[in-house]
Design an enzyme around this catalytic site. Structure first.
Site, PDB file in Angstrom:
ATOM      1  N   LYS A 165       0.476  -1.043  -0.073  1.00 36.78           N
ATOM      2  CA  LYS A 165       0.604  -0.163  -0.018  1.00 36.78           C
ATOM      3  C   LYS A 165       0.814   1.484   0.217  1.00 36.78           C
ATOM      4  O   LYS A 165       0.718   2.477  -0.923  1.00 36.78           O
ATOM      5  CB  LYS A 165      -0.500  -0.539   1.847  1.00 36.78           C
ATOM      6  CG  LYS A 165      -2.082  -0.769   1.336  1.00 36.78           C
ATOM      7  CD  LYS A 165      -3.016  -0.895   2.346  1.00 36.78           C
ATOM      8  CE  LYS A 165      -3.635  -2.231   2.781  1.00 36.78           C
ATOM      9  NZ  LYS A 165      -4.684  -3.218   3.701  1.00 36.78           N
TER      10      LYS A 165
ATOM     11  N   GLN B 177      -4.119  -1.814   9.742  1.00 32.02           N
ATOM     12  CA  GLN B 177      -4.423  -2.657   9.139  1.00 32.02           C
ATOM     13  C   GLN B 177      -5.040  -3.976   9.782  1.00 32.02           C
ATOM     14  O   GLN B 177      -4.704  -4.040  10.980  1.00 32.02           O
ATOM     15  CB  GLN B 177      -2.822  -3.554   9.198  1.00 32.02           C
ATOM     16  CG  GLN B 177      -3.152  -5.082   7.833  1.00 32.02           C
ATOM     17  CD  GLN B 177      -3.934  -4.660   6.835  1.00 32.02           C
ATOM     18  OE1 GLN B 177      -3.716  -3.271   5.777  1.00 32.02           O
ATOM     19  NE2 GLN B 177      -3.960  -5.344   6.088  1.00 32.02           N
TER      20      GLN B 177
ATOM     21  N   ASP C 142     -11.006   3.044   4.507  1.00 31.14           N
ATOM     22  CA  ASP C 142     -11.449   1.189   4.542  1.00 31.14           C
ATOM     23  C   ASP C 142     -12.653   1.603   4.235  1.00 31.14           C
ATOM     24  O   ASP C 142     -12.872   0.699   3.959  1.00 31.14           O
ATOM     25  CB  ASP C 142     -11.031   0.576   5.763  1.00 31.14           C
ATOM     26  CG  ASP C 142      -9.743   0.371   6.101  1.00 31.14           C
ATOM     27  OD1 ASP C 142      -9.665  -0.145   4.537  1.00 31.14           O
ATOM     28  OD2 ASP C 142      -8.888  -0.325   6.745  1.00 31.14           O
TER      29      ASP C 142
HETATM   30  N1  GUN Z   1      -7.120  -6.871   6.450  1.00 30.54           N
HETATM   31  C1  GUN Z   1      -7.949  -7.780   5.437  1.00 30.54           C
HETATM   32  N2  GUN Z   1      -8.663  -6.536   4.502  1.00 30.54           N
HETATM   33  C2  GUN Z   1      -8.064  -5.905   4.948  1.00 30.54           C
HETATM   34  C3  GUN Z   1      -9.159  -4.398   4.485  1.00 30.54           C
HETATM   35  O1  GUN Z   1      -9.231  -4.118   3.887  1.00 30.54           O
HETATM   36  N3  GUN Z   1      -8.097  -2.881   5.690  1.00 30.54           N
HETATM   37  C4  GUN Z   1      -7.765  -3.573   6.272  1.00 30.54           C
HETATM   38  N4  GUN Z   1      -7.874  -2.034   7.289  1.00 30.54           N
HETATM   39  N5  GUN Z   1      -7.510  -4.390   7.158  1.00 30.54           N
HETATM   40  C5  GUN Z   1      -7.737  -5.453   5.903  1.00 30.54           C
END
Ligand code: GUN
Length: 296
Positions: free
Chosen positions: A53, A97, A120
């Site tokens: 990311k 995350q 998100d």
């Molecule tokens: N863990 C797995 N998928 C995601 C996501 O789309 N966003 C976040 N923040 N954590 C994740």
């Protein structure tokens, strides 16, 4: 012949477009869009996602902040980090995350993120905006948003009347995916582990969204001939055929079997995964523009 939906190429087209838009934003506002990603602990898969990311953000011309803290970080410390990011006007998007270690209340953390920076789309206000169709203000969860774009790549922009079976009811994928396809005028069924005769239900779907986290669970004979398959699963499994101790990534759909029946299918890797990152970048720019009163 089945069409393989090339998520990597579609994501690259989107992120290429974002480069120019990011530059325009920077010229107008005087600062680059900024995405902050917080990682608690050192889970290998999460570390890779977070690194990717950050790399993509920088490639597009965003400023990227990455905060990694130890797995035993107290909840109060994480809260303090989020509050600092919330209060920093140069930070446009915040992502924590998931999953978080057990001493930290995930819901509390999600609810703390300023909704306008919630790239998100997991905050209850973001969920509410999505569910009530307030797309001018909503930030949409990235994986479901990417899934709709991939379905449209296979079927064209008009998904009206299609029957979508979403397998999985998570807050991250299943539920928001159902809402998004509903907004596209699809008929949506959400299936899960207690659904009766899941194979027969899946066989009624024009579009299958597989988001259960069980490797290769959905078999070829569950699929209606010609259906579009969006495989959200990313499961690491043993791959003895590649050598002792080797592993590989597979989806929630048995790709080889499904490819014999489906009209179009996303591969794993190279399908939904790259789209999730592209949508995160798109949300970050969208959030930044809204914070500066610039049009979407
Ligand atoms: N863990 C797995 N998928 C995601 C996501 O789309 N966003 C976040 N923040 N954590 C994740």
């Amino acid at each position: 012949m089945v069409r393989i939906i090339d998520g990597k190429a579609i994501a690259a087209r989107i992120t290429d477009q974002l480069v120019g838009q990011s530059k325009q934003f920077t010229d107008k506002s005087g600062a680059a869009p900024c995405l902050a990603v917080v990682l608690v602990g050192n889970d290998p898969a999460s570390s890779v996602y977070v690194r990717n990311k950050g790399k993509m953000a920088e490639k597009i011309g965003f400023r990227s902040i990455q905060k990694t803290v130890p797995a035993d970080t107290p909840e109060t410390d994480l809260i303090a980090i989020i509050e600092t990011l919330n209060n920093d006007p140069s930070v446009n998007g915040i992502l924590v995350q998931l999953p978080l270690p057990e001493q930290i209340d995930e819901t509390k953390v999600i609810e703390l993120i300023t909704p306008e920076k919630d790239v998100d789309g997991f905050h209850p206000i973001s969920v509410g905006r999505l569910n009530s169709g307030d797309f001018d203000k909503a930030l949409i969860p990235c994986t479901p948003a990417g899934s709709v774009i991939l379905a449209k790549d296979a079927l064209g922009d008009n998904l009206s009347g299609k029957h979508v079976v979403v397998v999985g009811r998570s807050n991250i994928v299943g539920k928001p995916a159902a809402q998004l396809f509903l907004a596209e005028h699809c008929t949506v069924t959400i299936a899960h582990s207690r659904t009766k005769d899941l194979p027969a239900l899946v066989k009624t779907a024009d579009i299958v969204v597989a988001a259960v986290g069980r490797p290769e669970m959905i078999k070829g004979d569950w699929i209606k001939p010609g259906a579009t398959i969006i495989d959200v699963g990313i499961n690491r499994v043993d791959a003895p055929e590649k050598g002792a101790g080797k592993t590989k990534l597979v989806g929630d759909v048995d790709f080889d079997e499904a490819s014999m029946v489906a009209g179009a299918i996303t591969p794993v890797p190279g399908g939904v995964g790259p789209m999730t990152i592209a949508m995160l970048m798109s949300n970050t720019l969208k959030a930044a523009k809204r914070q500066h009163g610039l049009a979407d």
